[in-house]
Design an enzyme around this catalytic site. Structure first.
Site: not given
Ligand code: SF4
Length: 236
Positions: A203, A117-118, A228, A200
């Protein structure tokens, strides 16, 4: 890395303002960019950068999962300092494929899926904008987490193949907050709610006064995984 050592020597005695002026001059206004996620550190650097040259480049990654209060501080900052952010979005088709395949809350299922996701929401858009510069400026500080204790004022960023400059690398959290107060810098209202490191919305959570600053980020993972991909490989 003779050049890196030379840069470190040139920057040794410079404060953050002087470091940013040096960087704009050394790399050129179009070839260096400040990364902002609207943290208190990034807000300090944004004030300095926008004050140094109103055409200096400042970008932000819009992951699509931010808090409303983060957008609020973005709006106030643009209006106060009179500049435009370069806003980097993830690719529509990559977001659609990921959410279809793994679900909207994939980051809770495993470290690998959280990193996926990151990667899609942050790292790929970041890679794209950093391909346009020779150096970037970040608000990292040494005492933010166990993954950042070796931070230097300027580093060679192996991940992106450019220089990374950390003007606040040796500042404490109190020094940052004093600067914010003394200069009336716009600040994310989430800090008033107990948040101390903001990313985010799904998170990030508030932390106690004596807790590690980064403990509210991906709190379900172990501390040494908590990057991340943006700052994954601090240079020595
Ligand atoms: Fe995805 Fe969480 Fe990373 Fe944002 S912080 S990009 S929602 S995993």
């Amino acid at each position: 890395m003779d050049k890196l050592n030379d840069y470190r020597e040139q920057l040794r005695a410079k404060n953050p303002e002087e470091t940013i002026l040096w960087a704009l001059n050394e790399f050129g206004i179009d070839r260096i960019v400040l990364a902002s996620s609207f943290s208190t550190e990034d807000q300090v650097l944004t004030r300095i950068m926008a004050g140094a040259d109103d055409s200096a480049r400042i970008f932000t990654l819009d992951t699509g999962r931010h808090f409303q209060k983060t957008y609020d501080v973005m709006q106030r900052t643009m209006e106060k300092y009179g500049f435009r952010y370069e806003v980097c979005f993830p690719a529509d088709e990559e977001i659609a494929a990921m959410v279809s395949e793994d679900g909207p809350n994939l980051f809770l299922k495993s470290v690998e899926l959280r990193k996926k996701c990151c990667e899609i929401r942050k790292v790929r858009p970041l890679r794209k904008i950093l391909s346009t510069v020779d150096a970037w400026i970040c608000g990292l500080r040494r005492d933010q987490s166990v993954t950042r204790t070796a931070l230097e004022k300027i580093e060679w960023d192996e991940t992106f193949g450019i220089y990374k400059i950390n003007p606040l690398y040796d500042w404490s959290e109190n020094m940052v907050l004093s600067y914010i107060r003394e200069n009336d810098v716009p600040c994310n209202a989430l800090y008033d709610d107990g948040y101390r490191s903001i990313g985010c919305e799904p998170c990030t959570r508030p932390v106690g006064k004596d807790d590690d600053i980064r403990s509210g980020r991906w709190w379900w993972e172990s501390p040494d995984h908590k990057e991340c991909g943006i700052h994954a490989k601090p240079d020595r």
